[in-house]
Design a protein around this motif. Sequence first.
Motif, short mmCIF file in Angstrom:
data_model
loop_
_atom_site.label_atom_id
_atom_site.label_comp_id
_atom_site.label_asym_id
_atom_site.label_seq_id
_atom_site.Cartn_x
_atom_site.Cartn_y
_atom_site.Cartn_z
N GLU A 1 52.18 35.80 -22.18
CA GLU A 1 51.32 36.82 -22.77
C GLU A 1 50.00 36.94 -22.02
N PHE A 2 49.41 35.79 -21.64
CA PHE A 2 48.14 35.84 -20.92
C PHE A 2 48.33 36.48 -19.55
N ALA A 3 49.41 36.11 -18.86
CA ALA A 3 49.68 36.71 -17.56
C ALA A 3 49.95 38.20 -17.67
N GLU A 4 50.61 38.60 -18.74
CA GLU A 4 50.90 40.02 -18.95
C GLU A 4 49.62 40.80 -19.20
N ARG A 5 48.71 40.23 -20.00
CA ARG A 5 47.45 40.92 -20.25
C ARG A 5 46.60 41.00 -18.98
N ALA A 6 46.57 39.92 -18.20
CA ALA A 6 45.82 39.93 -16.95
C ALA A 6 46.40 40.95 -15.98
N TYR A 7 47.71 41.04 -15.95
CA TYR A 7 48.36 42.00 -15.07
C TYR A 7 48.07 43.44 -15.51
N THR A 8 48.06 43.66 -16.82
CA THR A 8 47.73 45.00 -17.34
C THR A 8 46.30 45.37 -16.99
N ALA A 9 45.36 44.42 -17.13
CA ALA A 9 43.97 44.69 -16.77
C ALA A 9 43.83 44.96 -15.28
N ALA A 10 44.56 44.23 -14.45
CA ALA A 10 44.51 44.47 -13.01
C ALA A 10 45.06 45.84 -12.65
N LEU A 11 46.12 46.26 -13.35
CA LEU A 11 46.65 47.60 -13.11
C LEU A 11 45.64 48.67 -13.49
N GLY A 12 44.90 48.46 -14.59
CA GLY A 12 43.86 49.41 -14.97
C GLY A 12 42.75 49.47 -13.94
N SER A 13 42.35 48.30 -13.42
CA SER A 13 41.32 48.29 -12.38
C SER A 13 41.80 48.97 -11.11
N LEU A 14 43.07 48.77 -10.78
CA LEU A 14 43.62 49.43 -9.60
C LEU A 14 43.65 50.94 -9.76
N GLU A 15 44.00 51.41 -10.92
CA GLU A 15 44.02 52.85 -11.15
C GLU A 15 42.63 53.44 -11.07
N LYS A 16 41.66 52.73 -11.64
CA LYS A 16 40.27 53.19 -11.55
C LYS A 16 39.78 53.19 -10.11
N ALA A 17 40.12 52.14 -9.37
CA ALA A 17 39.74 52.08 -7.96
C ALA A 17 40.41 53.18 -7.16
N ARG A 18 41.65 53.51 -7.51
CA ARG A 18 42.36 54.58 -6.82
C ARG A 18 41.68 55.92 -7.08
N SER B 1 67.72 18.70 -26.43
CA SER B 1 67.48 17.76 -27.53
C SER B 1 67.56 18.49 -28.86
N PRO B 2 68.09 17.80 -29.88
CA PRO B 2 68.13 18.44 -31.20
C PRO B 2 66.79 18.56 -31.87
N ASP B 3 65.70 18.12 -31.18
CA ASP B 3 64.36 18.17 -31.76
C ASP B 3 63.86 19.61 -31.70
N VAL B 4 63.93 20.32 -32.84
CA VAL B 4 63.50 21.71 -32.91
C VAL B 4 61.99 21.83 -32.73
N ALA B 5 61.22 20.89 -33.26
CA ALA B 5 59.76 20.94 -33.14
C ALA B 5 59.34 20.86 -31.68
N GLY B 6 59.98 20.00 -30.89
CA GLY B 6 59.65 19.90 -29.47
C GLY B 6 59.98 21.17 -28.72
N ARG B 7 61.14 21.76 -29.06
CA ARG B 7 61.49 23.01 -28.40
C ARG B 7 60.55 24.13 -28.78
N ILE B 8 60.09 24.15 -30.01
CA ILE B 8 59.14 25.18 -30.43
C ILE B 8 57.82 25.04 -29.68
N ALA B 9 57.34 23.79 -29.53
CA ALA B 9 56.08 23.56 -28.81
C ALA B 9 56.19 24.01 -27.36
N GLU B 10 57.31 23.65 -26.72
CA GLU B 10 57.49 24.07 -25.33
C GLU B 10 57.62 25.57 -25.22
N PHE B 11 58.33 26.17 -26.16
CA PHE B 11 58.48 27.62 -26.13
C PHE B 11 57.15 28.33 -26.34
N GLU B 12 56.34 27.83 -27.26
CA GLU B 12 55.05 28.46 -27.52
C GLU B 12 54.13 28.37 -26.29
#
Length: 442
Positions: free
Chosen positions: A369-386, A351-362
């Motif tokens: 970003e949230f999944a990446e941060r959670a994954y980074t925290a899990a990797l830190g916990s794994l290293e500490k557990a190791r 669709s030529p609606d840029v605002a809709g595409r921006i909302a979906e992209f955000e």
Amino acid sequence: MAVRNDAAVDRSGSAHADRNTATADAKSKGIAILEGLLGREGAPVIPLRERHERVLPDDKPDLRPKWLKKLSFRHTIIAGSFLGLVALPATFASLYMAFIAADQYHSTASFAVRSIEGGVSSDILGMFTQASGGSTASDSYILMDYILSERMAADADRRFKLEEVYATRGLDFFYGIGSDLPIEDKLAYWRDMVKVNFDHSSGIMQVTVKAFEPKRAQEIAQFIVNQSDNLVNSLSLSARNDVLRAAQDEVLAGEARLSKARAGLRDYRDKSQEISPEEGAKLAIQLIGGLEAELTKLNADLATAKSQMSEDTPRIRVLKTRIESLEQQLAVERQRLGAGESASAAGDPNSPDVAGRIAEFEELETEREFAERAYTAALGSLEKARIDANNRQRYLALFIEPTLSQMAQYPSRLLNAFLVAFGLLFAWGIAVMSYYNIRDRA
């Protein structure tokens, strides 16, 4: 001279008669007093037989040897019991230990269960004399029970054939193992031939294995050390996996979520054919600004041309055509920025609606970003557990290899013979004292 002797004999006989008379008078007086006290007259006096008097029948001759005639009957029984219950068995046991019992050799190994948690000791003896981090006493007790367990006996039987290694040597049926025995009997024999000593203060465990051949004793001791090392490694790996399992599950969950978020963002970009709709919006705004500036210029040119020319001139018609085209293009670009109200455009990446595409992209970018941060925290916990798991790792510290004997140490012939004789003598003494105790109380 003869007259003098006869006179002396008469005097001695009269003196003896006088003493008998005095004694009889004293007894009669005593009996009279006793009768007076009892209130009886003429109570018969029954003579008592001496306690130790024994009347032997004259018709049975004594056939015992002269040296036995000096002993009483019970003393003869006691002497015979000592001979049959103490002397002969002790003699047989001594002869068995001296000439029949087979030689046995031993192999000794010393080790300890240690942990790498904590600081490293400064000297080599410190790693065996001090507690290293966490307590390993429970692991040592587990290992001690494992060495004397049915599982270890069964493994050793499959490896060495215990009935062949400990088969009867010569006439030594006491120390040899039988044939076609169940695992319970083999376990009892295994515990007789394998001894484990554990020092709780230092954590050092000493294993002693006995066999009829020194090489066999060393091989069995080495087998026990290898099996113990495998058990300790298995326990350490199990504990390490328990510590890491929860952290690894979190990492896997975070990785799956991050992969899903990235896949959604990639699908969006494939459909929209742009890296970021925000950048597209900036370009659209710049394009709209340029169109508006050009449209303003064309309107100014059209007004100037109208003041100088008539409406039908080609220049004015060209200006009007260009103005209409710019206005249409400007409307299209403004609709792409969100000015349009078409329901079909909602949720359509094309669709030529840029605002809709921006909302979906955000939304997709936020999830990524949230999944990446959670994954980074899990990797830190794994290293500490190791790290924690590595610090809790157990290992078998072997500092005395299984030894090879050159001289038989078992069985302890003098000690065993003495213990047998002492045990029999002790039991016989208890029986004799019990007899006399019962006899005196009867």
